[in-house]
Design a protein around this motif. Sequence first.
Motif, PDB file in Angstrom:
ATOM      1  N   SER A 129       4.645  -3.753  22.067  1.00 42.02           N
ATOM      2  CA  SER A 129       3.733  -2.618  22.252  1.00 42.02           C
ATOM      3  C   SER A 129       3.675  -1.704  21.036  1.00 42.02           C
ATOM      4  N   VAL A 130       4.705  -1.704  20.196  1.00 35.77           N
ATOM      5  CA  VAL A 130       4.692  -0.835  19.015  1.00 35.77           C
ATOM      6  C   VAL A 130       4.294  -1.591  17.748  1.00 35.77           C
ATOM      7  N   ALA A 131       4.026  -2.888  17.873  1.00 38.17           N
ATOM      8  CA  ALA A 131       3.647  -3.696  16.714  1.00 38.17           C
ATOM      9  C   ALA A 131       2.139  -3.673  16.502  1.00 38.17           C
ATOM     10  N   LEU A 132       1.742  -3.922  15.278  1.00 38.75           N
ATOM     11  CA  LEU A 132       0.319  -3.983  14.938  1.00 38.75           C
ATOM     12  C   LEU A 132      -0.307  -5.258  15.487  1.00 38.75           C
ATOM     13  N   PRO A 133      -1.622  -5.247  15.728  1.00 37.62           N
ATOM     14  CA  PRO A 133      -2.305  -6.490  16.092  1.00 37.62           C
ATOM     15  C   PRO A 133      -2.174  -7.531  14.975  1.00 37.62           C
ATOM     16  N   HIS A 134      -2.468  -8.770  15.308  1.00 40.46           N
ATOM     17  CA  HIS A 134      -2.297  -9.878  14.368  1.00 40.46           C
ATOM     18  C   HIS A 134      -3.054  -9.636  13.058  1.00 40.46           C
TER      19      HIS A 134
ATOM     20  N   LEU B   4      -4.242  -6.905  11.617  1.00 39.29           N
ATOM     21  CA  LEU B   4      -3.703  -5.799  10.819  1.00 39.29           C
ATOM     22  C   LEU B   4      -2.329  -6.150  10.245  1.00 39.29           C
ATOM     23  N   SER B   5      -1.581  -6.942  10.989  1.00 37.56           N
ATOM     24  CA  SER B   5      -0.266  -7.371  10.500  1.00 37.56           C
ATOM     25  C   SER B   5      -0.407  -8.263   9.269  1.00 37.56           C
ATOM     26  N   ILE B   6      -1.358  -9.184   9.315  1.00 38.87           N
ATOM     27  CA  ILE B   6      -1.578 -10.070   8.167  1.00 38.87           C
ATOM     28  C   ILE B   6      -2.058  -9.265   6.966  1.00 38.87           C
ATOM     29  N   ALA B   7      -2.908  -8.280   7.206  1.00 41.98           N
ATOM     30  CA  ALA B   7      -3.365  -7.423   6.118  1.00 41.98           C
ATOM     31  C   ALA B   7      -2.183  -6.693   5.476  1.00 41.98           C
ATOM     32  N   LEU B   8      -1.240  -6.246   6.297  1.00 44.44           N
ATOM     33  CA  LEU B   8      -0.070  -5.553   5.770  1.00 44.44           C
ATOM     34  C   LEU B   8       0.802  -6.515   4.968  1.00 44.44           C
ATOM     35  N   ILE B   9       0.994  -7.715   5.479  1.00 48.58           N
ATOM     36  CA  ILE B   9       1.788  -8.709   4.747  1.00 48.58           C
ATOM     37  C   ILE B   9       1.167  -8.985   3.381  1.00 48.58           C
ATOM     38  N   LYS B  10      -0.162  -9.150   3.349  1.00 48.55           N
ATOM     39  CA  LYS B  10      -0.840  -9.407   2.081  1.00 48.55           C
ATOM     40  C   LYS B  10      -0.709  -8.223   1.125  1.00 48.55           C
TER      41      LYS B  10
ATOM     42  N   ILE C  44       5.868  -4.436  13.042  1.00 47.57           N
ATOM     43  CA  ILE C  44       6.083  -3.059  13.495  1.00 47.57           C
ATOM     44  C   ILE C  44       6.037  -2.160  12.264  1.00 47.57           C
ATOM     45  N   PRO C  45       5.072  -1.238  12.197  1.00 47.98           N
ATOM     46  CA  PRO C  45       4.937  -0.420  10.983  1.00 47.98           C
ATOM     47  C   PRO C  45       6.102   0.544  10.814  1.00 47.98           C
ATOM     48  N   ALA C  46       6.305   0.970   9.572  1.00 48.73           N
ATOM     49  CA  ALA C  46       7.442   1.832   9.257  1.00 48.73           C
ATOM     50  C   ALA C  46       7.390   3.159   9.991  1.00 48.73           C
ATOM     51  N   ASP C  47       6.183   3.613  10.345  1.00 52.81           N
ATOM     52  CA  ASP C  47       6.058   4.922  11.005  1.00 52.81           C
ATOM     53  C   ASP C  47       6.089   4.826  12.524  1.00 52.81           C
ATOM     54  N   ALA C  48       6.538   3.672  13.049  1.00 50.06           N
ATOM     55  CA  ALA C  48       6.554   3.487  14.510  1.00 50.06           C
ATOM     56  C   ALA C  48       7.631   4.336  15.179  1.00 50.06           C
ATOM     57  N   GLY C  49       8.613   4.770  14.430  1.00 51.04           N
ATOM     58  CA  GLY C  49       9.685   5.566  15.033  1.00 51.04           C
ATOM     59  C   GLY C  49      10.702   4.703  15.756  1.00 51.04           C
ATOM     60  N   LEU C  50      11.537   5.334  16.572  1.00 47.23           N
ATOM     61  CA  LEU C  50      12.554   4.610  17.319  1.00 47.23           C
ATOM     62  C   LEU C  50      11.919   3.782  18.430  1.00 47.23           C
ATOM     63  N   HIS C  51      12.467   2.585  18.656  1.00 47.96           N
ATOM     64  CA  HIS C  51      11.959   1.726  19.734  1.00 47.96           C
ATOM     65  C   HIS C  51      13.077   0.809  20.210  1.00 47.96           C
TER      66      HIS C  51
ATOM     67  N   GLU D 297       8.390  -3.855   9.436  1.00 48.42           N
ATOM     68  CA  GLU D 297       7.837  -3.756   8.082  1.00 48.42           C
ATOM     69  C   GLU D 297       8.940  -3.779   7.025  1.00 48.42           C
ATOM     70  N   SER D 298      10.084  -3.225   7.344  1.00 49.98           N
ATOM     71  CA  SER D 298      11.179  -3.183   6.367  1.00 49.98           C
ATOM     72  C   SER D 298      11.614  -4.583   5.952  1.00 49.98           C
ATOM     73  N   SER D 299      11.478  -5.573   6.860  1.00 54.00           N
ATOM     74  CA  SER D 299      11.881  -6.939   6.521  1.00 54.00           C
ATOM     75  C   SER D 299      10.969  -7.545   5.467  1.00 54.00           C
ATOM     76  N   LEU D 300       9.747  -7.023   5.359  1.00 55.42           N
ATOM     77  CA  LEU D 300       8.802  -7.511   4.350  1.00 55.42           C
ATOM     78  C   LEU D 300       9.080  -6.906   2.982  1.00 55.42           C
ATOM     79  N   ARG D 301       9.658  -5.722   2.973  1.00 61.12           N
ATOM     80  CA  ARG D 301       9.775  -4.954   1.725  1.00 61.12           C
ATOM     81  C   ARG D 301      11.137  -5.099   1.044  1.00 61.12           C
ATOM     82  N   ARG D 302      11.898  -6.106   1.435  1.00 58.54           N
ATOM     83  CA  ARG D 302      13.167  -6.358   0.756  1.00 58.54           C
ATOM     84  C   ARG D 302      12.890  -6.730  -0.696  1.00 58.54           C
ATOM     85  N   ARG D 303      13.581  -6.095  -1.617  1.00 53.49           N
ATOM     86  CA  ARG D 303      13.387  -6.369  -3.035  1.00 53.49           C
ATOM     87  C   ARG D 303      14.289  -7.522  -3.441  1.00 53.49           C
ATOM     88  N   ASP D 304      13.775  -8.721  -3.291  1.00 50.49           N
ATOM     89  CA  ASP D 304      14.545  -9.916  -3.610  1.00 50.49           C
ATOM     90  C   ASP D 304      13.608 -10.947  -4.218  1.00 50.49           C
ATOM     91  N   ALA D 305      14.144 -11.792  -5.085  1.00 54.98           N
ATOM     92  CA  ALA D 305      13.324 -12.775  -5.793  1.00 54.98           C
ATOM     93  C   ALA D 305      12.643 -13.770  -4.858  1.00 54.98           C
TER      94      ALA D 305
END
Length: 264
Positions: A242-247, A249-255, A187-194, A156-164
């Motif tokens: 195994s720690v990533a969201l289903p497809h 839910l992942s698209i919903a997060l990206i949107k 992989i959501p931010a609250d997934a913890g270490l993996h 998830e952190s790769s999506l939230r980079r503050r860049d133009a």
Amino acid sequence: MEEPTASLIRTQLRRMRSASGLTQEDFGRLVHYSASMVSAVETGTRPLDRAFLARADEVLKTGDLLTSLLRMAERESQPSWFRPWLEAERSARQLRYFNPCLIPGLLQTENYARTVLRFDTTRPHEEVERQVAARMARQEILTRDCPPLVIAVTDESSLRRRDAVMAEQLAHLVQMADLPHIQLHIIPADAGLHVGLSGPLALAHLAEGGWVGHMENQLAGSAVDDEDATSTLLARWEGVRSVALPHALSIALIKEVESRHGPQ
């Protein structure tokens, strides 16, 4: 020094243009580029341009000679350690990518790729542009008649980079996810270490049934195809997946993240 195939393209372009009785100005009008652009491409003061060469192939009736040579030149421009993976990627039936920090290269926009490649401040501008073109050319496998199944996982952190460039990149991910052969998982931010935090990995399942893996570090990378190494990478892939969201839910997060960037 320019790679041999790139020099061959320029030589062939000049030869075929002259054989057709066309000046640079005449040829420029036919391909819808300026005479100065034609001169710059032929003399090597401008990087080879895919759209220009595709139009040149049409005007000179060469089939796809120049664009085919360009693909060869792009492979030559890649580091030697990366070429075995490129061969596996082109022939794979299934591709799996994981990167904990960045959008995988096969799904990057041109602007995102350019930004990433500029991380290396020692890389000349011309080299950056060659590498951007090569990365975009790799993506042609996604739209060919029989594309591979592509499964990509990122954090998830790769999506939230503050860049133009991120608004465009996120919109591109949503668009690519509509293709039936592309699956995205976040992989959501609250997934913890993996296990994926150890670093990026890629896997290619070849037509003959074997696997090729690829790993990169700050300086280089390596492709592996022995059973022990690929089995280890497959196990680590399963840990990542195994720690990533289903497809869906992942698209919903990206949107959701895309909406925070505002209109493009």
